[in-house]
Scaffold this active site. Structure first.
Site, PDB file in Angstrom:
ATOM      1  N   THR A 420     -22.769  -0.580 -21.612  1.00 46.12           N
ATOM      2  CA  THR A 420     -21.514  -0.513 -20.863  1.00 46.12           C
ATOM      3  C   THR A 420     -20.645   0.703 -21.211  1.00 46.12           C
ATOM      4  O   THR A 420     -20.923   1.430 -22.154  1.00 46.12           O
ATOM      5  CB  THR A 420     -20.749  -1.846 -21.055  1.00 46.12           C
ATOM      6  OG1 THR A 420     -21.638  -2.933 -20.828  1.00 46.12           O
ATOM      7  CG2 THR A 420     -19.547  -1.997 -20.193  1.00 46.12           C
ATOM      8  N   GLY A 506     -19.632  -3.154 -25.481  1.00 45.28           N
ATOM      9  CA  GLY A 506     -19.991  -3.846 -26.724  1.00 45.28           C
ATOM     10  C   GLY A 506     -20.438  -5.288 -26.551  1.00 45.28           C
ATOM     11  O   GLY A 506     -20.308  -6.072 -27.491  1.00 45.28           O
TER      12      GLY A 506
HETATM   13  N1  GLY Z   1     -23.034  -7.187 -19.360  1.00 42.80           N
HETATM   14  C1  GLY Z   1     -21.914  -7.026 -20.184  1.00 42.80           C
HETATM   15  C2  GLY Z   1     -20.782  -7.882 -19.760  1.00 42.80           C
HETATM   16  O1  GLY Z   1     -20.585  -8.040 -18.576  1.00 42.80           O
HETATM   17  O2  GLY Z   1     -20.090  -8.411 -20.592  1.00 42.80           O
END
Ligand code: GLY
Length: 600
Positions: A420, A506
């Site tokens: 991310t 994270g």
């Molecule tokens: N895939 C990371 C989130 O959406 O928290």
């Protein structure tokens, strides 16, 4: 200078680690990185030097902070030319999808929080991926009903949800942009055509994931030309991505959701060898960005506002701050301050696991979870009757927030891995944008669409199990549903004015990174760069994670004496924040990644 955390005393006993946490901890596909080696402009180099010296970047008019200097430069040029924060975001996201493809892009999803200077209102846009309409509840289970191994589910077509980022870019620009849409994509097109220097972070990420990246020929051809991982500094072109952006210049986001690029996405997902998925042209055609009200929790004299369901971000950050804010948190070197924050986090994560999911599909006690009276009751568990001195709560369980619709859910069992990217922007009109953007795991599903971008694996943010002891799990997969997220794009408000934009990547540690940075800035008085750089101590399910190689390790003995199990490990946040102060804009970028803040 990083603030110091001292050494304290002995021993422990607490453990409530969940299986899901242990499994998720086994792999961290995106490690921390030092500075990238790409040629930097003078202003970008100065921003990076400031970051590394621990100084915030200061400006008066506008600012942008994000994970890669080339992307930040593109956004800064838009803002300098009078563009809005929404315009700048489009330019930043388009470049990030090229130069940081492991983290976010056109094949992923995002959440955006917006403060509108003209109306004084906050709102949010939900560009989260959706589950294909053809999914069944057992998507991530084997023939015996047991959950698939995490990477067995991730790599391939099965994990790919309908992307939301292209539609979000267009929607935000339509609502709040004033620059020409096509022009905003030009910087990314130029970089894709002419090539960009592969950064240290991108090169490391490829080398660390080379085996999975070699699963599919198109992905291997791009990231492992001639079989070897791309090295730092390699000049990399992406003609297919440039063509995709040119199609978006002409047709907007429709270029992704219908026609040849959409057909290429569906074909890639459905023909993924060994693990085909269910995404269809119909899923792409019906995709919609959803505007939702911001969710705000009270923290001291501030309102901490962010993304509500399907993200657990604003509710969980809000619970941690709402509970912690009822105590004096003394200083960052006091283990008892971390006991309060850690146990507030554990209580919040217990509620998150039980109640939080896509509220368009499952009833949720959204208001009840951040009701000050409820948080006061939860805070009593931490500061109540511990007559023998305070220690870590021996165990935590979900509370009973008020509902307007009675419902029983079982605790969640989904896994989340850190990847991310986060973008914070303030424009010269006073608009504020906080957006977290993702393709989920590093390199997502590892499937490269013919349009030159990676496809997400966001569906693995759903619980792989649908029920626990016969009770349904709120975050189970259903057709069209959006998987629960931890992404926490946040705008902090005071007296109706925005004072901070912040967020981080994270995985589910995003929540702790954001909450503790807000505490470091407002309770402990660190400037925004020092607050970001403060060594991490994060608790989700009981174990206290302390950032390896930093002064946080000195907290270990004190936390163990309070009863925590301690785990020293890499904690790779990517916090990007802009504080809006009477003295101007103060920007900070996470030294654990390669981003910067630029302003004027
Ligand atoms: N895939 C990371 C989130 O959406 O928290």
């Amino acid at each position: 200078m990083r603030p110091t955390l001292p050494l304290v005393v002995a021993c422990l006993i607490l453990t409530t680690p969940l299986f899901a946490q242990e499994a998720a901890d086994a792999v961290a596909p995106e490690g921390a990185t030092e500075t990238g080696a790409s040629a930097l402009s003078e202003r970008a180099q100065a921003a990076m030097d400031a970051r590394d010296a621990g100084d915030p970047v200061v400006a008066q008019d506008w600012m942008v902070a994000a994970a890669n200097p080339l992307a930040v430069e593109a956004g800064a040029d838009v803002l300098a030319a009078g563009g809005t924060a929404a315009d700048a975001m489009v330019a930043v996201q388009a470049v990030l999808g090229l130069v940081e493809p492991q983290s976010s892009g056109l094949g992923g999803g995002a959440f955006l929080v917006w403060f509108d200077a003209e109306s004084g209102e906050l709102t949010t846009l939900d560009g989260r991926e959706t589950a294909p309409l053809d999914v069944t509840p057992t998507l991530f289970q084997d023939e015996t009903g047991e959950p698939l191994g995490f990477f067995d589910a991730v790599v391939g077509g099965l994990s790919v949800g309908t992307p939301g980022t292209p539609a979000l870019m267009e929607d935000a620009h339509r609502r709040w942009g004033n620059a020409n849409w096509g022009d905003l994509l030009d910087p990314a097109i130029a970089l894709a055509d002419e090539g960009f220097a592969v950064s240290a972070r991108m090169a490391d990420s490829i080398a660390n994931d080379a085996e999975r990246l070699s699963t599919f020929p198109a992905t291997a051809a791009y990231f492992l030309p001639d079989g070897a991982p791309l090295a730092e500094g390699t000049l990399l072109q992406n003609a297919a991505y440039a063509d995709t952006l040119r199609a978006m210049q002409a047709q907007g986001a429709d270029a992704i959701y219908q026609g040849p690029i959409a057909e290429g996405i569906v074909e890639t997902v459905r023909s993924a060898e060994g693990n085909p998925g269910l995404l269809s042209l119909r899923d792409l055609a019906v995709y919609e960005v959803i505007e939702r009200p911001a969710v705000c929790a009270t923290y001291r004299d501030m309102d901490v506002c962010g993304m509500g369901p399907p993200s657990s971000g604003a509710l969980t950050v809000g619970q941690i701050l709402g509970i912690s804010g009822q105590f004096d948190l003394s200083t960052p070197d006091d283990p008892d301050a971390w006991r309060i924050i850690g146990d507030a986090s554990r209580l919040a994560f217990a509620d998150r696991g039980r109640y939080m999911a896509d509220s368009d599909y499952v009833p949720m006690p959204t208001e009840g979870l951040i009701d000050p009276a409820y948080l006061e009751e939860r805070a009593q568990l931490i500061g109540g009757d511990q007559t023998d001195g305070f220690v870590a709560l021996p165990e935590v369980s979900p509370g009973n927030p008020t509902w307007d619709h009675a419902q029983v859910w079982a605790d969640d069992q989904s896994l989340e891995f850190p990847s991310t990217s986060h973008i914070s922007i303030v424009d010269s009109y006073g608009n504020v944008l906080s957006m977290t953007t993702t393709i989920e795991n590093g390199f997502g599903s590892r499937l490269m669409a013919p349009g030159g971008f990676l496809l997400n694996n966001e569906l693995t943010d759903f619980s792989f199990r649908t029920h626990s002891d016969g009770i349904p799990i709120a975050n189970r997969i259903e057709p069209g549903k959006r998987p629960r997220s931890s992404m926490s794009p946040t705008i902090v408000m005071q007296d109706g004015n925005p004072i901070l934009a912040i967020g981080s990547p994270g995985g589910s540690r995003i929540i702790g990174y954001v909450a503790t940075t807000i505490i470091a800035h407002y309770d402990w008085g660190l400037d925004i760069q020092d607050a970001i750089s403060l060594p991490h101590a994060v608790n989700r399910f009981g174990t206290y994670d302390l950032e390896e190689g930093t002064d946080a390790e000195a907290l270990a003995e004190g936390l163990e004496a309070l009863g925590y199990e301690v785990n020293v490990r890499g904690l790779n946040s990517g916090l990007h924040a802009i504080a809006i102060t009477p003295d101007g804009l103060m920007g900070g970028a996470d030294p654990r990644r390669e981003g910067i803040a630029l302003g004027q």
